[in-house]
Enzyme design. Structure first.
Site, mmCIF file in Angstrom:
data_model
loop_
_atom_site.group_PDB
_atom_site.id
_atom_site.type_symbol
_atom_site.label_atom_id
_atom_site.label_comp_id
_atom_site.label_asym_id
_atom_site.label_seq_id
_atom_site.Cartn_x
_atom_site.Cartn_y
_atom_site.Cartn_z
ATOM 1 C CE LYS A 117 -4.037 1.982 2.288
ATOM 2 N NZ LYS A 117 -3.615 3.378 2.203
ATOM 3 C CB CYS A 418 29.411 19.867 29.748
ATOM 4 S SG CYS A 418 29.024 18.133 29.986
ATOM 5 C CB CYS A 442 33.097 15.208 30.383
ATOM 6 S SG CYS A 442 31.298 15.108 30.345
HETATM 7 S S1 IVH Z 1 -6.581 -0.172 -4.565
HETATM 8 C C1 IVH Z 1 -11.329 0.976 -4.591
HETATM 9 N N1 IVH Z 1 -4.045 -0.554 -4.266
HETATM 10 O O1 IVH Z 1 -5.013 3.501 -0.587
HETATM 11 C C2 IVH Z 1 -10.040 1.509 -4.120
HETATM 12 N N2 IVH Z 1 -5.029 1.389 -3.314
HETATM 13 O O2 IVH Z 1 -7.174 3.611 1.444
HETATM 14 C C3 IVH Z 1 -8.954 0.712 -4.725
HETATM 15 N N3 IVH Z 1 -3.403 2.838 -2.179
HETATM 16 O O3 IVH Z 1 -7.283 5.521 -2.338
HETATM 17 C C4 IVH Z 1 -7.671 1.116 -4.208
HETATM 18 N N4 IVH Z 1 -1.634 1.617 -2.599
HETATM 19 O O4 IVH Z 1 -4.767 5.910 -2.675
HETATM 20 C C5 IVH Z 1 -5.082 0.246 -3.991
HETATM 21 N N5 IVH Z 1 -1.772 -0.988 -4.087
HETATM 22 C C6 IVH Z 1 -2.813 -0.203 -3.833
HETATM 23 C C7 IVH Z 1 -2.686 0.988 -3.136
HETATM 24 C C8 IVH Z 1 -3.816 1.763 -2.875
HETATM 25 C C9 IVH Z 1 -2.076 2.722 -2.037
HETATM 26 C C10 IVH Z 1 -4.200 3.935 -1.635
HETATM 27 C C11 IVH Z 1 -5.122 4.570 -2.630
HETATM 28 C C12 IVH Z 1 -6.489 4.426 -2.067
HETATM 29 C C13 IVH Z 1 -6.188 4.277 -0.620
HETATM 30 C C14 IVH Z 1 -7.286 3.540 0.074
#
Ligand code: IVH
Length: 683
Positions: A117, A418, A442
């Site tokens: 993510k 110090c 020190c």
């Molecule tokens: S899929 C229907 N894949 O996380 C939404 N999101 O909390 C599908 N994000 O708005 C999102 N990495 O900005 C997806 N590998 C990933 C992601 C990802 C970061 C973010 C994205 C999304 C948010 C959701």
């Protein structure tokens, strides 16, 4: 809580979340860490689930972000940009997998496409007849801010899709982010110019993309990763999410190299553990992993709940940032006299532990961040890294008003002397770090120096810990490391928590440390910039202590890997009369080691031996280990056979280690290798 109380709480949560949404999305200036936002959000979701009558039409749980900024033209997404529900614990992942199987009416193992993510900002890119025609931020999920000119400046975003197989219109969804290294460089530049620094790579990415002048964006190191499609997705041949990502990659979009397809809840949790381990080594920030049902027809069947798909979930890592209050600012004196300001904090749980202190690095940092007692600050603890204060939350600064209130504390100033020994604190030109000039006078430096001297990788004196060192120094029994060798069991037995037996053991350990190696001895001296590897290089190069003591800065620079800075600090150390005295005293106390010949003619302890390196060693890089082995006459081979004498295995050693175990080849770790180099075989 009575129902009325809950309504009040829900109203408060709604207002609070809206306020943070505005600060985050519209102003790029978050006022609370994400984790706290998530907590408030989940609390409101919980209340609304329990009491549906509390679910107001304008509840922040019903939408994804905040309205677009006035300055950017609004741009409506072809399909809404939704959010993901979060899971924080394995049972929540299990519940997700169960919901998916229930929804699909199957008891079979479901395949999931899994990927990191990305911690950046979501973007939708529209391609018409294969040409990039516009892009927008997520905004409220329905309408975003049009940032097309800015997006065109990103090299990662293809302006035209290759081939012909694309739908007439397709929206590619993904994340704009900034690599950590690029973020550090950008902040260094901002600092040089006296411009405001960014708190973290995500805010830097958001701030850089949301510039009204795209020339500014063009100068910012932004990256893009694609992870899905919006409108037009139905026109693609891909049957699974995995295929879809492959299609995006074929069009030239960067996609996560770590993506995979796994089976069932077990596969999800194993993937989570793997990525969590990999996280520090990734070049960009991630805040969790995302699981998506792999089959796209199944995704359609599962559909959506109000703001998120049922077929996907984000499994988040424990928060690395949290906010808390500064109770005080102390300074600590390190082994080399470095004065480090440290914030004393109201205890806060972050990065998996309770943190009560966080480093403020140096006086410039404190001034730049303007951290003061009483401030609410964002604290960060990532992995095993020392917790640090990232930034203050200006809105929460206590102010004095007509009726009193909490007075604002003055800006932090370094003490002039110090706090440990009263010596002057000095700061060299161009130096970020201020230092106590007291040296071994020190007590703080003396204590740290003694602990370093006794450390396992230095003189290896077991039982000489910090409590004991405190007592020895405070009682005036030990001034320099040489004094350790004059301690008797009777003297030691008189100290707190020291029985007769431990006193004798310690004397024996001190005694045993007399027989050592030149490399350990040099490392133990605690010369600034001389770590273990440099100490070994010095020992190997000079062969004996006298040759090292006679070397000037130029002669020191003849040692491989010793540059002007290291040479200067060794020369400065050896130029101090009291350091020479300590070295003399130590020799007189009977410390000894086998002296070799200088430089390459060193002892050929591994002559005729073949070694294989595998995995990551804790301190030596692969080529350093190889150089050490070869300097000792050994050979480094690429694969394990019956002829291999030793396999040196580090973290994540793989098939070579298995092979060694299978063939019964001796396996050693880095310590074992160093032993071999220092003492030869059979010790
Ligand atoms: S899929 C229907 N894949 O996380 C939404 N999101 O909390 C599908 N994000 O708005 C999102 N990495 O900005 C997806 N590998 C990933 C992601 C990802 C970061 C973010 C994205 C999304 C948010 C959701």
């Amino acid at each position: 809580m009575a129902a009325a109380g809950k309504a009040e709480r829900a109203a408060w949560l709604r207002a609070e979340l809206e306020r943070h949404n505005h600060a985050y999305y519209a102003l790029d200036a978050p006022t609370i860490p994400d984790a706290e936002y998530d907590r408030l959000f989940r609390e409101l979701q919980g209340l609304e689930a329990e009491f549906p009558e509390l679910l107001a039409a304008d509840s922040p749980t019903r939408r994804v972000g905040a309205p677009p900024l006035k300055e950017f033209p609004p741009r409506r997404h072809g399909l809404p940009m939704l959010s993901l529900n979060n899971a924080f614990a394995p049972d929540e992942v299990e519940a997700f997998d169960k919901r998916v199987r229930d929804g699909l009416e199957t008891i079979a193992t479901v395949d999931y496409a899994v990927e990191p993510k990305f911690d950046g900002l979501a973007i939708s890119l529209t391609y018409e007849n294969g040409v990039f025609t516009g892009g927008a931020t997520r905004g409220d999920g329905i309408t975003g801010e049009e940032v097309t000119p800015n997006l065109r400046t990103l090299r990662d975003i293809p302006l035209r899709l290759p081939g012909t197989g694309w739908p007439a219109l397709v929206e590619v969804r993904g994340e704009v982010l900034m690599y950590r290294a690029a973020f550090a460089e950008l902040n260094a530049r901002q600092r040089q110019r006296g411009d405001k620094e960014f708190v973290n790579p995500r805010n830097a990415a958001a701030g850089s993309l949301r510039q009204l002048d795209s020339r500014i964006t063009a100068g910012r190191p932004l990256s893009f990763f694609a992870y899905g499609v919006g409108a037009g997705g139905d026109g693609l041949a891909a049957r699974t999410h995995g295929d879809l990502i492959d299609q995006l990659a074929a069009w030239g979009f960067p996609v996560a190299a770590e993506r995979a397809v796994v089976g069932g809840c077990r596969g999800l949790l194993e993937y989570f553990a793997k990525i969590e381990k990999l996280r520090p080594a990734l070049p960009y920030d991630i805040d969790g992993v995302v699981y998506k049902v792999n089959r796209r027809d199944w995704q359609d069947r599962l559909g959506f709940v109000s703001r998120a798909p049922r077929f996907a979930i984000a499994h988040k890592f424990p928060a690395e940032e949290a906010s808390t209050e500064v109770l005080g600012i102390d300074v600590q004196v390190g082994r080399t006299g470095a004065i480090t300001p440290v914030a004393r904090l109201k205890p806060v749980f972050v990065g998996g532990v309770t943190v009560t202190n966080a480093t403020l690095h140096n006086a410039d940092e404190v001034r730049r961040k303007d951290v003061r007692v009483g401030d609410t600050v964002i604290v960060r603890r990532a992995g095993d890294v020392i917790p640090e204060v990232v930034a203050i939350v200006p809105e929460k600064r206590p102010t004095r008003d007509l009726f009193g209130g909490v007075p604002l504390h003055p800006p932090f100033a370094l003490p002039e002397t110090c706090p440990e020994c009263g010596s002057a604190v000095a700061r060299g030109e161009d130096e970020a770090i201020a230092r106590c000039t007291g040296g071994l006078f020190c007590p703080a430096q003396r204590k740290q120096a003694l602990l370093h001297f006794a450390a396992r990788r230095a003189m290896d004196i077991e039982g000489l810990g910090d409590k004991l060192v405190d007592q020895l120094v405070d009682a005036g029994l030990v001034h320099t490391p040489a004094d350790l060798y004059g301690l008797s069991a009777e003297t030691l037995a008189g100290l707190e928590r020291m029985g007769e037996k431990s006193a004798h053991n310690l004397v024996a350990a001190i005694d045993a440390s007399r027989q050592t190696t030149l490399a350990r001895f040099v490392f133990a001296l605690g010369i600034r910039n001389v770590g273990e590897a440099t100490a070994r290089d010095l020992a190997r190069h000079f062969g004996g202590l006298d040759a090292l003591l006679a070397a000037d800065a130029a002669a020191l620079q003849a040692v491989p890997d010793v540059g002007p800075v290291v040479a200067a600090s060794i020369a400065a150390f050896l130029g101090e009369a009291h350091n020479r005295q300590v070295i003399d005293d130590l020799r007189r106390a009977g410390l000894s080691w086998e002296e070799g010949q200088p430089a390459a003619a060193g002892l050929q302890r591994l002559a005729g031996k073949t070694l294989v390196l595998t995995g990551t060693l804790p301190t030596l890089k692969r080529d350093q280990a190889k150089a050490l082995i070869e300097a000792a006459g050994g050979k480094v081979a690429g694969s394990v056979s019956k002829k291999t004498d030793f396999v040196v295995a580090g973290e994540e050693a793989g098939s070579k280690l298995e092979k060694a175990l299978e063939l019964g080849v001796t396996v050693i770790d880095e310590d074992g290798l160093i032993q071999l180099l220092e003492k030869g075989e059979g010790q």
